[in-house]
Motif scaffolding. Structure first.
Motif, PDB file in Angstrom:
ATOM      1  N   VAL A 259      18.179 -25.167  -1.763  1.00 16.60           N
ATOM      2  CA  VAL A 259      17.579 -24.323  -2.797  1.00 16.60           C
ATOM      3  C   VAL A 259      16.058 -24.341  -2.636  1.00 16.60           C
ATOM      4  CG1 VAL A 259      17.212 -24.058  -5.272  1.00 16.60           C
ATOM      5  CG2 VAL A 259      19.471 -24.632  -4.407  1.00 16.60           C
ATOM      6  N   SER A 260      15.434 -23.185  -2.765  1.00 11.90           N
ATOM      7  CA  SER A 260      13.984 -23.085  -2.599  1.00 11.90           C
ATOM      8  C   SER A 260      13.251 -23.592  -3.836  1.00 11.90           C
ATOM      9  CB  SER A 260      13.578 -21.638  -2.322  1.00 11.90           C
ATOM     10  OG  SER A 260      13.939 -20.806  -3.409  1.00 11.90           O
ATOM     11  N   ALA A 261      12.025 -24.045  -3.632  1.00 16.70           N
ATOM     12  CA  ALA A 261      11.202 -24.564  -4.719  1.00 16.70           C
ATOM     13  C   ALA A 261       9.735 -24.331  -4.385  1.00 16.70           C
ATOM     14  CB  ALA A 261      11.466 -26.048  -4.940  1.00 16.70           C
ATOM     15  N   THR A 262       8.926 -24.244  -5.423  1.00 14.69           N
ATOM     16  CA  THR A 262       7.477 -24.096  -5.281  1.00 14.69           C
ATOM     17  C   THR A 262       6.800 -25.295  -5.916  1.00 14.69           C
ATOM     18  OG1 THR A 262       7.662 -21.683  -5.370  1.00 14.69           O
ATOM     19  CG2 THR A 262       5.488 -22.642  -5.765  1.00 14.69           C
ATOM     20  N   PHE A 272       2.838 -24.560  -2.695  1.00 13.15           N
ATOM     21  CA  PHE A 272       3.494 -24.884  -1.430  1.00 13.15           C
ATOM     22  C   PHE A 272       4.990 -24.626  -1.563  1.00 13.15           C
ATOM     23  CE2 PHE A 272      -0.310 -27.432  -1.765  1.00 13.15           C
ATOM     24  CZ  PHE A 272      -0.901 -27.282  -0.520  1.00 13.15           C
ATOM     25  N   SER A 273       5.527 -23.930  -0.577  1.00 13.74           N
ATOM     26  CA  SER A 273       6.950 -23.610  -0.580  1.00 13.74           C
ATOM     27  C   SER A 273       7.732 -24.702   0.140  1.00 13.74           C
ATOM     28  CB  SER A 273       7.202 -22.257   0.098  1.00 13.74           C
ATOM     29  OG  SER A 273       6.539 -21.222  -0.603  1.00 13.74           O
ATOM     30  N   GLY A 274       8.859 -25.055  -0.433  1.00 14.46           N
ATOM     31  CA  GLY A 274       9.709 -26.077   0.169  1.00 14.46           C
ATOM     32  C   GLY A 274      11.165 -25.848  -0.176  1.00 14.46           C
ATOM     33  N   ARG A 293      14.875 -34.268  -3.992  1.00 15.67           N
ATOM     34  CA  ARG A 293      13.822 -34.454  -2.993  1.00 15.67           C
ATOM     35  C   ARG A 293      13.548 -33.119  -2.306  1.00 15.67           C
ATOM     36  NH1 ARG A 293      15.247 -40.032   0.096  1.00 15.67           N
ATOM     37  NH2 ARG A 293      13.072 -39.746   0.781  1.00 15.67           N
ATOM     38  N   ILE A 294      12.306 -32.650  -2.442  1.00 18.21           N
ATOM     39  CA  ILE A 294      11.904 -31.336  -1.933  1.00 18.21           C
ATOM     40  C   ILE A 294      11.081 -31.528  -0.667  1.00 18.21           C
ATOM     41  CG2 ILE A 294      10.696 -29.198  -2.467  1.00 18.21           C
ATOM     42  CD1 ILE A 294      11.087 -29.906  -5.447  1.00 18.21           C
TER      43      ILE A 294
END
Length: 396
Positions: A259-262, A272-274, A293-294
């Motif tokens: 899953v994407s996160a900012t 920052f994209s992770g 944990r990203i």
């Protein structure tokens, strides 16, 4: 006799006149009382009429003066789910590096915190003057053993030539062969000892196990180190970072790996994209939270140990969406005011969900068709009559 008769006659006339006058007076009094009673009735009727008329006019005025209230029918909207969490930054794979050998006195430290290193690069050098002498001794032992092995081989070769002529017995040959084999074995032992010492010497140099960013250096030249000295360096493998976001049990159940996160570090406006690469399989019994944990690429703003906030995508839902001004809160929880068909204010308890830039999702309590009071709900009371003024949901 005549005098008395005359007197009595006059007295009788006087008495008759008095009786007649008294009767007339009583009759007039009755008419006056009746008139007053009639007048009182007329006045009472007039006052009652005025009160009724005034009440009707007041009701009409109240209807005409009902407060104009802006209402909105939110309908149903598809909302991108987001979870906001806080946590700390860390190296995704932190490598502690310490003394692998016997240790000794550190003579040089060619790297510092913040430097990039490659796999096998020397981080610190330990004094090896004594170990070098041991290696030289081992090399000499190899030479001695090799000389003995060469002599044993030459003796065996000569003996084999003499056996054919009958000058040497078979037993002598066997003894010389054993001597030759023992000498060859001693050569191998000496070589192994020399290699062992060389390997020990090589371990005196503290090297990077993998390429990455040096996060911490805890050794200085002149310091005596050993296997019990602990980690002398800490390296972020590949420079990769991560954010350890703390989430509630409910939020943790909504996400998965990939899953994407900012992520936004504290003190910085840069985003920052992770991606979530690991979801904690356990929940902390103390605060009922778990860790997501990203994974993040390296950036100077991402400092391990720092604080950051993350916005994590959590799918989509379909629900009414209201602006924050429409939602009220008291000791009983969240609620809104709606206007019913009689233009009366009605309190409705609601359950809020996702908070977005467009408003707050209502996951329970509304179906979207209601007329919801948009603003000034705090000044209304249930049952109050209002004049609803609808607007479009897009305008709210």
């Amino acid at each position: 006799m005549n005098y008395e008769t005359t007197v009595r006659s006059e007295q009788a006339e006087y008495v008759g006149d008095s009786i007649e006058t008294a009767g007339e007076t009583q009759s007039k009094r009755k008419w006056i009382i009746a008139g007053l009673v009639l007048l009182g009735l007329i006045v009472a009727i007039a006052v009652a009429y005025m009160l009724v008329s005034s009440g009707a006019e007041s009701a009409d005025d109240r209807e005409e003066q009902a407060a104009a209230i802006t209402v909105i029918s939110p309908g149903q909207a598809t909302i991108d789910g987001e979870i906001v969490a806080n946590g700390t930054l860390a190296a995704r794979r932190e490598l502690p590096v310490g003394v692998a050998g016997e240790g000794g006195r550190v003579v040089s430290v060619p790297v510092d915190a913040g430097d990039w290193v490659r796999a096998g690069q020397v981080l610190a050098v330990v004094d090896r003057s004594v170990q070098n002498q041991q290696v030289a001794s081992a090399q000499a032992s190899i030479a001695v053993a090799q000389a003995d092995a060469n002599l044993a081989q030459a003796n065996l070769d000569r003996a084999l030539q003499l056996v054919e002529r009958g000058f040497i017995s078979k037993a002598d040959v066997d003894r010389l062969t054993a001597t030759r084999d023992a000498a060859a074995a001693r050569v191998k032992v000496s070589q192994a000892q020399a290699r062992e010492l060389s390997a020990r010497n090589a371990r005196l140099s503290i090297v990077a196990p993998a390429s990455g960013l040096v996060l911490e250096r805890s050794v200085e030249p002149g310091q005596v180190v050993s296997a019990g000295s602990g980690a002398l360096f800490r390296i972020a493998k590949g420079g990769e970072m991560e954010m350890m976001a703390r989430l509630s049990e409910m939020d943790l159940a909504k996400i998965s790996t990939g899953v994407s996160a900012t992520v936004v570090p504290t003190g910085s406006e840069k985003k920052f994209s992770g991606q979530i690469w690991q979801v904690s399989p356990t929940i902390d019994a103390q605060d009922r939270q778990g860790t997501a944990r990203i994974a993040l690429p390296y950036a100077p703003e991402l400092r391990p140990g720092g604080f950051a906030s993350a916005t994590i995508a959590s799918g989509t839902i379909v629900a009414p969406m209201l602006p924050e001004s429409a939602i009220l809160t008291d000791a009983q929880g969240n609620y809104v005011y709606i206007v019913d068909g009689d233009n009366k204010v009605v309190r409705r308890a609601v359950t809020t969900g996702l908070v977005t830039n467009d408003g707050i999702a209502i996951i329970d309590g509304l179906d979207g068709a209601e007329k919801v009071v948009l603003r000034a709900g705090g000044f209304l009371t249930p049952g109050e009559t209002v004049d609803p003024r609808p607007i479009n949901a897009s305008e709210g």
